[in-house]
Enzyme design. Structure first.
Site, PDB file in Angstrom:
ATOM      1  N   ARG A 290       4.232  -8.539  -0.620  1.00  0.00           N
ATOM      2  CA  ARG A 290       5.046  -7.333  -0.399  1.00  0.00           C
ATOM      3  C   ARG A 290       5.996  -7.561   0.756  1.00  0.00           C
ATOM      4  O   ARG A 290       5.581  -7.983   1.830  1.00  0.00           O
ATOM      5  CB  ARG A 290       4.118  -6.168  -0.015  1.00  0.00           C
ATOM      6  CG  ARG A 290       3.686  -5.358  -1.143  1.00  0.00           C
ATOM      7  CD  ARG A 290       3.067  -4.058  -0.778  1.00  0.00           C
ATOM      8  NE  ARG A 290       2.637  -3.781   0.579  1.00  0.00           N
ATOM      9  CZ  ARG A 290       2.170  -2.606   0.960  1.00  0.00           C
ATOM     10  NH1 ARG A 290       2.113  -1.618   0.092  1.00  0.00           N
ATOM     11  NH2 ARG A 290       1.776  -2.402   2.180  1.00  0.00           N
TER      12      ARG A 290
ATOM     13  N   THR B  19      10.711  -3.253   2.777  1.00  0.00           N
ATOM     14  CA  THR B  19      10.963  -2.447   1.562  1.00  0.00           C
ATOM     15  C   THR B  19       9.675  -2.111   0.808  1.00  0.00           C
ATOM     16  O   THR B  19       9.666  -1.204  -0.025  1.00  0.00           O
ATOM     17  CB  THR B  19      11.874  -3.213   0.585  1.00  0.00           C
ATOM     18  OG1 THR B  19      11.167  -4.383   0.132  1.00  0.00           O
ATOM     19  CG2 THR B  19      13.162  -3.646   1.261  1.00  0.00           C
TER      20      THR B  19
ATOM     21  N   ASP C 162      -5.499  -4.834   5.743  1.00  0.00           N
ATOM     22  CA  ASP C 162      -4.800  -5.850   4.950  1.00  0.00           C
ATOM     23  C   ASP C 162      -5.835  -6.778   4.311  1.00  0.00           C
ATOM     24  O   ASP C 162      -6.480  -7.577   4.993  1.00  0.00           O
ATOM     25  CB  ASP C 162      -3.841  -6.641   5.847  1.00  0.00           C
ATOM     26  CG  ASP C 162      -2.944  -7.544   5.018  1.00  0.00           C
ATOM     27  OD1 ASP C 162      -3.476  -8.403   4.276  1.00  0.00           O
ATOM     28  OD2 ASP C 162      -1.714  -7.395   5.089  1.00  0.00           O
TER      29      ASP C 162
ATOM     30  N   ASP D 229      -5.369 -10.687   4.746  1.00  0.00           N
ATOM     31  CA  ASP D 229      -5.687 -11.149   6.107  1.00  0.00           C
ATOM     32  C   ASP D 229      -7.192 -11.117   6.362  1.00  0.00           C
ATOM     33  O   ASP D 229      -7.730 -12.008   7.025  1.00  0.00           O
ATOM     34  CB  ASP D 229      -4.966 -10.273   7.135  1.00  0.00           C
ATOM     35  CG  ASP D 229      -3.482 -10.597   7.224  1.00  0.00           C
ATOM     36  OD1 ASP D 229      -3.093 -11.705   6.811  1.00  0.00           O
ATOM     37  OD2 ASP D 229      -2.720  -9.746   7.712  1.00  0.00           O
TER      38      ASP D 229
HETATM   39  C1  PRP Z   1      -1.298  -6.842  -1.013  1.00  0.00           C
HETATM   40  C2  PRP Z   1      -2.312  -6.629  -2.117  1.00  0.00           C
HETATM   41  C3  PRP Z   1      -1.454  -6.344  -3.308  1.00  0.00           C
HETATM   42  C4  PRP Z   1      -0.296  -5.578  -2.707  1.00  0.00           C
HETATM   43  C5  PRP Z   1      -0.496  -4.121  -2.979  1.00  0.00           C
HETATM   44  O1  PRP Z   1      -0.777  -8.103  -1.081  1.00  0.00           O
HETATM   45  O2  PRP Z   1      -3.174  -7.722  -2.280  1.00  0.00           O
HETATM   46  O3  PRP Z   1      -0.990  -7.510  -3.980  1.00  0.00           O
HETATM   47  O4  PRP Z   1      -0.336  -5.824  -1.294  1.00  0.00           O
HETATM   48  O5  PRP Z   1       0.575  -3.381  -2.578  1.00  0.00           O
HETATM   49  P1  PRP Z   1       1.510  -2.599  -3.584  1.00  0.00           P
HETATM   50  O6  PRP Z   1       0.624  -1.869  -4.539  1.00  0.00           O
HETATM   51  O7  PRP Z   1       2.267  -1.667  -2.686  1.00  0.00           O
HETATM   52  O8  PRP Z   1       2.419  -3.578  -4.268  1.00  0.00           O
HETATM   53  P2  PRP Z   1       0.169  -8.687   0.086  1.00  0.00           P
HETATM   54  O9  PRP Z   1       1.582  -8.359  -0.191  1.00  0.00           O
HETATM   55  O10 PRP Z   1      -0.368  -8.234   1.413  1.00  0.00           O
HETATM   56  O11 PRP Z   1       0.030 -10.248  -0.111  1.00  0.00           O
HETATM   57  P3  PRP Z   1      -1.201 -11.226   0.220  1.00  0.00           P
HETATM   58  O12 PRP Z   1      -2.284 -10.930  -0.784  1.00  0.00           O
HETATM   59  O13 PRP Z   1      -0.612 -12.562   0.053  1.00  0.00           O
HETATM   60  O14 PRP Z   1      -1.659 -10.937   1.641  1.00  0.00           O
HETATM   61  N1  URA Z   2      -2.009  -4.240   0.926  1.00  0.00           N
HETATM   62  C1  URA Z   2      -3.162  -4.308   1.624  1.00  0.00           C
HETATM   63  O1  URA Z   2      -3.729  -5.397   1.817  1.00  0.00           O
HETATM   64  N2  URA Z   2      -3.688  -3.163   2.091  1.00  0.00           N
HETATM   65  C2  URA Z   2      -3.125  -1.952   1.892  1.00  0.00           C
HETATM   66  O2  URA Z   2      -3.660  -0.929   2.336  1.00  0.00           O
HETATM   67  C3  URA Z   2      -1.913  -1.918   1.155  1.00  0.00           C
HETATM   68  C4  URA Z   2      -1.389  -3.073   0.680  1.00  0.00           C
END
Ligand code: PRP
Ligand code: URA
Length: 209
Positions: free
Chosen positions: A104, A108, A200, A203
Site C-alpha cells: 500500500r 494514497t 501492521d 511488520d
Molecule cells: C497490508 C496488508 C494488505 C493491505 C491491506 O499490506 O497485508 O495487503 O495492507 O490494506 P488495504 O485493504 O487498504 O489494501 P502492506 O501494504 O502493509 O504490505 P506488506 O504486507 O508488504 O507489509
Molecule cells: N495493513 C495492515 O497491516 N494493518 C492495517 O490495519 C491496515 C493495513
C-alpha cells in the site's frame, strides 16, 4: 452475492486476542498466524464436495469418500499473506501456490503491484487468497481482479481482521467471492489502519519495525 463468514471458533478468537496484544513478539505472532490459517482453512474447506471411492481396509472392502472435482491453489498477497498460507498448506499439502506482490502506498493507501507468479493450471483450481488485513479493500480487489485475468472462476478470500468499509468494497467489486474473516472490526483510522486491529501485520510477522 458474496457471503461474509466470521469464524467464531473459540481457538481462533483466543489466538487472535494474543496477536492483537502489542506485547506479543514476532515469534509468537508468526506462529499464531500460521495456526489460525490452519483453523480457518478447516472452516473454509468445509463444503468441498466428496465423491465415493472403493477401497479395502485390512478387514473388508468398503465405499469410502475422497475430495472430488477441482484441486486447490493458495495465493498469498505478499508479504503478510505468507503468514496464513503456511497454515493452510499444512492441511492441503498438495495445493499449488501462486504469489501476488503488492504494497500500500503510504500516502494514497492505493495498492502498488510489483510481482505475480501463478501455477500454470490455476484456472482449473479453487483459489484461496490469503491476507491477514482487509482494510480499505484496495489490495484484495486488485488481487482478485488479477487472478480472474487468468480465467479463475472459483475464488475465496481469507483474512484475519477486516474493516466494514473494506468488506463492502470487495463485495461490491467481486460479488462472486466469499470472504472468511476471524473478526470484523470497527472502522479505519485516518491512516487507513484497522481499529482496533493489530497494527501492521507485515511488520509484526517479519520484525521489520
Ligand atoms: C497490508 C496488508 C494488505 C493491505 C491491506 O499490506 O497485508 O495487503 O495492507 O490494506 P488495504 O485493504 O487498504 O489494501 P502492506 O501494504 O502493509 O504490505 P506488506 O504486507 O508488504 O507489509
Ligand atoms: N495493513 C495492515 O497491516 N494493518 C492495517 O490495519 C491496515 C493495513
Amino acid at each position: 452475492m458474496s457471503q461474509l463468514h466470521i469464524v467464531n471458533h473459540p481457538l481462533v478468537q483466543h489466538k487472535l486476542t494474543i496477536m492483537r496484544n502489542k506485547k506479543t513478539g514476532t515469534k509468537d505472532f508468526r506462529e499464531l498466524l500460521m495456526e489460525i490459517g490452519m483453523l480457518m482453512g478447516y472452516e473454509l474447506t468445509s463444503d468441498l464436495p466428496l465423491s465415493p471411492i472403493e477401497i479395502e481396509t485390512p478387514i473388508c472392502k468398503m465405499t469410502a469418500c475422497e475430495i472430488s472435482g477441482k484441486k486447490l491453489a493458495v495465493v498469498p498477497i505478499l508479504r503478510a499473506g505468507l503468514g496464513m498460507c503456511d497454515g493452510i498448506l499444512k492441511l492441503l499439502p498438495v495445493a499449488k501456490v501462486g504469489h501476488i506482490g503488492m504494497y500500500r502506498d503510504e500516502k494514497t493507501h492505493e495498492p502498488v503491484f510489483y510481482y505475480c507468479k501463478m501455477p500454470e493450471d490455476i484456472q482449473q483450481r479453487m483459489v484461496i487468497i490469503t491476507d491477514p488485513m482487509l482494510a480499505t479493500g484496495g489490495s484484495a480487489i486488485a488481487a482478485i481482479t488479477k487472478i480472474k485475468e487468468y480465467g479463475c472462476t472459483n475464488i475465496r478470500l481469507m483474512c484475519l481482521v477486516a474493516a466494514p468499509e473494506g468488506v463492502r468494497k470487495v463485495q461490491a467489486a467481486h460479488p462472486d467471492v466469499d470472504i472468511f474473516v476471524a473478526a470484523l472490526d470497527d472502522h479505519l483510522n485516518e491512516n487507513a489502519y484497522i481499529v482496533p486491529g493489530l497494527g501492521d501485520a507485515g511488520d509484526r510477522i517479519f520484525g521489520t519495525k
